[in-house]
Design a protein around this motif. Structure first.
Motif, PDB file in Angstrom:
ATOM      1  N   GLY A   1       0.862  -1.172   0.000  1.00  0.00           N
ATOM      2  CA  GLY A   1       0.000   0.000   0.000  1.00  0.00           C
ATOM      3  C   GLY A   1       0.898   1.221   0.000  1.00  0.00           C
ATOM      4  N   HIS A   2       0.408   2.331  -0.502  1.00  0.00           N
ATOM      5  CA  HIS A   2       1.299   3.506  -0.555  1.00  0.00           C
ATOM      6  C   HIS A   2       1.157   4.332   0.715  1.00  0.00           C
ATOM      7  CE1 HIS A   2      -1.474   6.933  -1.577  1.00  0.00           C
ATOM      8  NE2 HIS A   2      -2.223   6.002  -2.127  1.00  0.00           N
ATOM      9  N   TRP A   3       2.313   4.753   1.249  1.00  0.00           N
ATOM     10  CA  TRP A   3       2.298   5.582   2.464  1.00  0.00           C
ATOM     11  C   TRP A   3       2.229   7.058   2.136  1.00  0.00           C
ATOM     12  CZ3 TRP A   3       5.919   9.267   2.477  1.00  0.00           C
ATOM     13  CH2 TRP A   3       7.182   9.026   1.909  1.00  0.00           C
ATOM     14  N   ASP A   4       2.594   7.422   0.908  1.00  0.00           N
ATOM     15  CA  ASP A   4       2.730   8.849   0.601  1.00  0.00           C
ATOM     16  C   ASP A   4       1.383   9.507   0.323  1.00  0.00           C
ATOM     17  OD1 ASP A   4       2.552   7.376  -1.962  1.00  0.00           O
ATOM     18  OD2 ASP A   4       2.753   9.373  -2.842  1.00  0.00           O
ATOM     19  N   HIS A   5       1.371  10.803   0.505  1.00  0.00           N
ATOM     20  CA  HIS A   5       0.230  11.593   0.073  1.00  0.00           C
ATOM     21  C   HIS A   5       0.734  12.948  -0.424  1.00  0.00           C
ATOM     22  CE1 HIS A   5      -3.952  12.086  -0.584  1.00  0.00           C
ATOM     23  NE2 HIS A   5      -4.082  13.099   0.247  1.00  0.00           N
ATOM     24  N   LEU A   6      -0.074  13.975  -0.390  1.00  0.00           N
ATOM     25  CA  LEU A   6       0.218  15.189  -1.149  1.00  0.00           C
ATOM     26  C   LEU A   6       0.846  16.332  -0.354  1.00  0.00           C
ATOM     27  CD1 LEU A   6      -3.139  15.121  -3.134  1.00  0.00           C
ATOM     28  CD2 LEU A   6      -0.942  14.227  -3.880  1.00  0.00           C
TER      29      LEU A   6
ATOM     30  N   VAL B   1      -8.092   8.705   4.350  1.00  0.00           N
ATOM     31  CA  VAL B   1      -8.581   7.572   3.561  1.00  0.00           C
ATOM     32  C   VAL B   1      -7.499   7.137   2.566  1.00  0.00           C
ATOM     33  CG1 VAL B   1     -10.321   6.872   1.868  1.00  0.00           C
ATOM     34  CG2 VAL B   1     -10.998   8.273   3.834  1.00  0.00           C
ATOM     35  N   ASP B   2      -6.896   8.114   1.913  1.00  0.00           N
ATOM     36  CA  ASP B   2      -5.919   7.893   0.833  1.00  0.00           C
ATOM     37  C   ASP B   2      -4.533   8.265   1.323  1.00  0.00           C
ATOM     38  OD1 ASP B   2      -4.557   7.727  -1.567  1.00  0.00           O
ATOM     39  OD2 ASP B   2      -5.458   9.498  -2.454  1.00  0.00           O
ATOM     40  N   ASN B   3      -3.710   7.424   1.917  1.00  0.00           N
ATOM     41  CA  ASN B   3      -3.968   6.037   2.110  1.00  0.00           C
ATOM     42  C   ASN B   3      -3.491   5.604   3.503  1.00  0.00           C
ATOM     43  OD1 ASN B   3      -4.558   3.326   1.519  1.00  0.00           O
ATOM     44  ND2 ASN B   3      -2.534   2.968   0.710  1.00  0.00           N
TER      45      ASN B   3
ATOM     46  N   ALA C   1       5.654   7.640  -3.271  1.00  0.00           N
ATOM     47  CA  ALA C   1       5.440   8.300  -4.574  1.00  0.00           C
ATOM     48  C   ALA C   1       4.418   7.617  -5.473  1.00  0.00           C
ATOM     49  CB  ALA C   1       6.779   8.461  -5.301  1.00  0.00           C
ATOM     50  N   GLU C   2       3.419   6.999  -4.875  1.00  0.00           N
ATOM     51  CA  GLU C   2       2.307   6.481  -5.680  1.00  0.00           C
ATOM     52  C   GLU C   2       1.589   7.643  -6.326  1.00  0.00           C
ATOM     53  OE1 GLU C   2      -1.991   5.416  -6.367  1.00  0.00           O
ATOM     54  OE2 GLU C   2      -1.120   6.955  -5.107  1.00  0.00           O
ATOM     55  N   GLU C   3       1.415   8.708  -5.536  1.00  0.00           N
ATOM     56  CA  GLU C   3       0.672   9.880  -6.011  1.00  0.00           C
ATOM     57  C   GLU C   3       1.394  10.573  -7.162  1.00  0.00           C
ATOM     58  OE1 GLU C   3      -2.223  10.197  -4.979  1.00  0.00           O
ATOM     59  OE2 GLU C   3      -2.446   9.831  -2.825  1.00  0.00           O
ATOM     60  N   LYS C   4       2.681  10.284  -7.324  1.00  0.00           N
ATOM     61  CA  LYS C   4       3.446  10.908  -8.399  1.00  0.00           C
ATOM     62  C   LYS C   4       3.540   9.996  -9.612  1.00  0.00           C
ATOM     63  CE  LYS C   4       6.209  13.396  -4.972  1.00  0.00           C
ATOM     64  NZ  LYS C   4       5.459  14.659  -5.032  1.00  0.00           N
TER      65      LYS C   4
ATOM     66  N   ALA D   1     -13.760  14.750  -0.794  1.00  0.00           N
ATOM     67  CA  ALA D   1     -12.540  14.845   0.009  1.00  0.00           C
ATOM     68  C   ALA D   1     -11.286  14.345  -0.711  1.00  0.00           C
ATOM     69  CB  ALA D   1     -12.723  14.057   1.305  1.00  0.00           C
ATOM     70  N   TYR D   2     -11.481  13.581  -1.782  1.00  0.00           N
ATOM     71  CA  TYR D   2     -10.349  12.996  -2.504  1.00  0.00           C
ATOM     72  C   TYR D   2      -9.324  14.063  -2.902  1.00  0.00           C
ATOM     73  CZ  TYR D   2      -7.899  10.810  -6.459  1.00  0.00           C
ATOM     74  OH  TYR D   2      -6.948  10.351  -7.330  1.00  0.00           O
ATOM     75  N   HIS D   3      -8.077  13.844  -2.487  1.00  0.00           N
ATOM     76  CA  HIS D   3      -6.975  14.768  -2.782  1.00  0.00           C
ATOM     77  C   HIS D   3      -7.283  16.192  -2.333  1.00  0.00           C
ATOM     78  CE1 HIS D   3      -4.642  12.090  -5.861  1.00  0.00           C
ATOM     79  NE2 HIS D   3      -4.931  11.478  -4.737  1.00  0.00           N
ATOM     80  N   ASP D   4      -8.001  16.280  -1.241  1.00  0.00           N
ATOM     81  CA  ASP D   4      -8.367  17.586  -0.708  1.00  0.00           C
ATOM     82  C   ASP D   4      -7.988  17.636   0.771  1.00  0.00           C
ATOM     83  OD1 ASP D   4      -9.987  20.119  -1.237  1.00  0.00           O
ATOM     84  OD2 ASP D   4     -10.965  19.335   0.575  1.00  0.00           O
TER      85      ASP D   4
HETATM   86 ZN   LIG Z   1      -4.243   9.504  -4.037  1.00  0.00          ZN
END
Ligand SMILES: [Zn+2]
Length: 500
Positions: free
Chosen positions: A284-289, A310-312, A342-345, A452-455
């Motif tokens: 699972g990815h630990w990173d976020h924005l 939630v993500d993630n 870096a999943e988000e990237k 809420a996604y990416h917010d």
């Molecule tokens: Zn995401």
């Protein structure tokens, strides 16, 4: 003897009792609250938030008795990243016969170099279609050239090679640069804006030409005209054989700002008693924005952190709790746990894992990616992203039936196949799935994606639903037991006679 037996028995009972405890909502919430707290600053790779995050995961996995499986016996596998931001660039195309010149402005094309400074003149220009290159025939036809390449496949042609693969193949065959044609003019502004902002990629120079860029469909039409070709036709022909000479040369120049840094995947494992029988992988990815909003001078205290509850954080929480339940049990196969960066990237940490895996890739029997689980209150229904892609569906059906879960057959979750870390394993023909109640709950998933996604509002609050997430966590424990056992999962079906 008797005393020892009693001791062993009682300790078994004790630890058995702890492990047998199903994962509850409170277990899930505990880690999400920490990982998605403001102190973790949105878990942006290469920041203080990363340090806190990867430390937390390693500490939890240490407590769960996992063994570190990153680089040199540590928990961490470094992932070298580079961000490239276009600064200034100029390009001019000249018709070889006509001498006609087309100069493109900043609003019509965008370029970036692999290195901070790039300049070259009289580069031959070719067009490459949707078909894969025939290495023998076409290889030399792109070497040292600038290739114009459609960014997206024509509608309804998912059978064509992926853009990413086509682009990589051109680079491997020696293309000096690839400029992607944004076929859909409506998308041009958005694509350009993203590109202008800069992109982060794996710092492996082999996968990039000396320069790359984007061109709008309108401007590509101008270039095709100089070559006496019909742009519309070139882009519509899905069978367009790989390479077409355009009879153009380019003079190109690009200044690019580079920011290189190192992030980390976190890797742990539970050693199986029969590792030759292969391995399974939970990820699972630990990173976020990170800080995802600019400072508002009028309102400096305004929330700017995308916490990614939630993500993630939810997926990482699941991996921590599942690791606790599965460790200490006896399994035939090795069970790996991977928290990617870096999943988000662009699924970069997962790709880096594949470049330097701690276990031979052909040994990996199944991969379970966990992303965005905390949405549904349904303990029964699950969606399986990756259903129908491999030969493991039957086995998933067995585990689902055993656990009283019902598999969503609407096919709606398929839309997320390429947007999750598991996909890079599927690309290498390694069975990979993303299984969650969240993606079977279309109403809540939609509400999340539109909200809420990416917010900044993806944070711990009353809207966080953990019922489905806890059930999903227990389901992953069951998946672990099933797929790590050679008695229940025998491994890849071997096809009769060896191929020779
Ligand atoms: Zn995401």
């Amino acid at each position: 003897m008797r005393i020892i037996a009693v001791l062993i028995l009682s300790s078994l009972v004790l630890s058995g009792a702890v492990r047998a405890q199903p994962i509850g909502e409170a277990d899930m919430l505990r880690h999400i609250e920490i990982l998605a707290s403001d102190a973790f600053e949105g878990r942006d790779p290469g920041t203080a938030g990363e340090n806190k995050t990867v430390n937390y995961i390693a500490t939890q996995w240490t407590a769960a008795n996992l063994q570190p499986a990153g680089d040199s016996d540590s928990w961490y596998a470094p992932v070298a990243l580079v961000e490239r931001v276009p600064e200034s660039y100029r390009i001019k195309f000249v018709g070889d016969d006509s001498g006609k010149t087309v100069r493109l402005r900043r609003s019509e094309i965008i370029l970036r170099g692999r290195e901070p400074s790039f300049q070259q003149n009289a580069i031959p220009v070719v067009f490459a279609g949707y078909a894969a290159l025939d290495d023998g025939q076409d290889g030399s036809s792109v070497a040292g050239k600038l290739v114009l390449l459609p960014r997206t496949e024509p509608k309804g042609h998912n059978d064509l090679p992926d853009y990413r693969d086509r682009r990589l193949q051109l680079i491997e065959n020696g293309a000096i640069g690839v400029i992607s044609i944004v076929n859909n003019q409506n998308r041009w502004k958005r694509f350009r804006r993203f590109y202008e902002r800069g992109s982060t990629m794996l710092a492996d120079p082999e996968s990039h030409g000396a320069f790359e860029g984007l061109i709008s469909f309108d401007q590509f039409t101008r270039l095709a005209e100089v070559s006496g070709l019909d742009a519309q036709k070139l882009l519509a022909d899905r069978a367009t054989s790989a390479v077409i000479e355009l009879g153009l040369s380019a003079d190109a120049k690009a200044k690019t700002r580079l920011h290189s840094y190192t992030s980390h995947n976190v890797v742990g494992k539970i050693a199986g008693r029969n590792p030759e029988s292969g391995a399974i992988l939970f990820m699972g990815h630990w990173d976020h924005l990170g800080f995802c909003r600019a400072k508002d001078p009028k309102n400096p205290d305004k929330d700017r952190i995308c916490n990614g509850a939630v993500d993630n954080a939810s997926g990482i929480s699941l991996l921590i709790e599942a690791a606790k339940r599965l460790s200490g049990e006896d399994h035939d196969r090795d069970i790996y746990f991977l928290a990617t960066t870096a999943e988000e990237k662009g699924l970069l940490g997962a790709r880096a894992f594949l470049h330097r895996p701690p276990v031979a890739l052909e040994q990996i029997a199944a991969v379970f990616n966990v992303d965005t689980v905390a949405l549904s209150d349904d303990k029964r229904k699950i969606a399986i992203v990756g259903l129908g892609e491999t030969e493991l569906d039957k086995d998933l059906e067995i585990v689902a039936a055993q656990e009283g879960r019902e598999i969503d057959r609407s096919g709606k979750a398929d839309a997320y196949l390429k947007r999750q870390d598991g996909y890079v394993f599927l690309e290498r023909n390694i069975p990979a799935f993303m299984i969650t109640s969240a993606f079977a709950d279309n109403m809540r998933l939609k509400a999340f994606l539109n909200g809420a996604y990416h917010d900044v509002s993806d944070e711990v609050n009353d809207t966080l639903v953990l019922t489905g997430a806890a059930a999903d966590a227990n389901f992953h424990v069951a998946l672990g037991r099933y797929f790590a056992s050679t008695a229940t999962y025998r491994g890849k079906a071997t096809s009769g006679a060896p191929d020779n």
